[in-house]
Enzyme design. Structure first.
Site, PDB file in Angstrom:
ATOM      1  N   SER A 179      -0.055 -12.242   0.084  1.00 32.99           N
ATOM      2  CA  SER A 179      -1.094 -11.517  -0.630  1.00 32.99           C
ATOM      3  C   SER A 179      -0.682 -10.132  -1.092  1.00 32.99           C
ATOM      4  O   SER A 179      -1.215  -9.619  -2.063  1.00 32.99           O
ATOM      5  CB  SER A 179      -2.348 -11.401   0.249  1.00 32.99           C
ATOM      6  OG  SER A 179      -2.858 -12.680   0.534  1.00 32.99           O
ATOM      7  N   LYS A 180       0.238  -9.482  -0.399  1.00 37.08           N
ATOM      8  CA  LYS A 180       0.573  -8.100  -0.730  1.00 37.08           C
ATOM      9  C   LYS A 180       1.956  -8.008  -1.357  1.00 37.08           C
ATOM     10  O   LYS A 180       2.895  -8.665  -0.933  1.00 37.08           O
ATOM     11  CB  LYS A 180       0.506  -7.216   0.513  1.00 37.08           C
ATOM     12  CG  LYS A 180      -0.899  -7.105   1.095  1.00 37.08           C
ATOM     13  CD  LYS A 180      -0.925  -6.159   2.275  1.00 37.08           C
ATOM     14  CE  LYS A 180      -2.335  -6.027   2.848  1.00 37.08           C
ATOM     15  NZ  LYS A 180      -2.386  -5.133   4.019  1.00 37.08           N
TER      16      LYS A 180
END
Length: 206
Positions: free
Chosen positions: A9-10
């Protein structure tokens, strides 16, 4: 050919794809056939996934560590797998609640068929709730004057739906019969009522 797709996600390096990579390699994916994105699952812009899907051919199988690595939401997931199936491409999920999905087998196709049915059921429920809410609002009705584009029922449904990360705003707006711009004028992206919505809801709350 086995093709592997990974996502975290990051994009700042605070999350690693090592666990996904190891699982995909152990399942038989060659290192050169791995694709990796660093982006939220809610975002449309996932260039490596787009390249992965575009490059696959009839007879290939796409492997993912968990089902949530592939789809933004249930509808997106179902549509993606339907597209792959139409092109003769299989999908295997290695772990998690979707581990029974393997569209190269009859049992796996059955499991994914249940997923597709759930997506359709979810869509129909939203539509039914919207229609029932609108009918109820009309029964209590606004008499005289120009009717509001957004009724109390629509606003409450929008508040509930927009507070959920998996909600597709365009589809919600279509279900409610309004534009995205109108939807955002009444309800914030996090599901909070804006002043215009509060003015409509106040008489029914008081």
């Amino acid at each position: 050919m086995l093709i592997g797709y990974m996502r975290v996600s990051k994009a700042d390096g605070s999350q690693s794809t090592d666990l996904q990579r190891d699982a995909l390699l152990s399942a038989g994916v060659e290192p050169g056939n791995l694709y990796e994105d660093h982006a939220s699952g809610k975002k449309d812009d996932r260039p490596e996934l787009a390249a992965c899907l575009k490059g696959m051919r009839d007879g290939d199988t796409l492997l993912v560590w968990k089902l949530d690595r592939l789809g933004r939401n249930l509808h997106h997931l179902v549509n993606t797998v339907h597209d792959l199936t139409a092109r003769g491409i299989g999908l295997r999920v290695l772990t998690g609640q979707g581990a029974a999905v393997d569209t190269t087998t009859a049992a796996g196709k059955l499991v994914f068929g249940i997923f597709a049915a759930l997506a359709e059921f979810e869509r129909e429920l939203i539509s039914e709730r919207t229609k029932a809410g609108m009918a109820s609002a009309r029964a209590r009705g606004h008499k005289g004057g120009r009717p509001f584009t957004m009724t109390p029922a629509k606003i409450r449904l929008a508040m509930s739906a927009m507070g959920q990360s998996e909600t597709h705003i365009g589809k919600l707006a279509k279900e409610l019969g309004v534009s995205r711009q109108t939807l955002y004028r009444y309800v914030s992206p996090t599901g909070e009522p804006r002043p215009q919505a509060q003015r409509i809801l106040k008489p029914t709350n008081g």
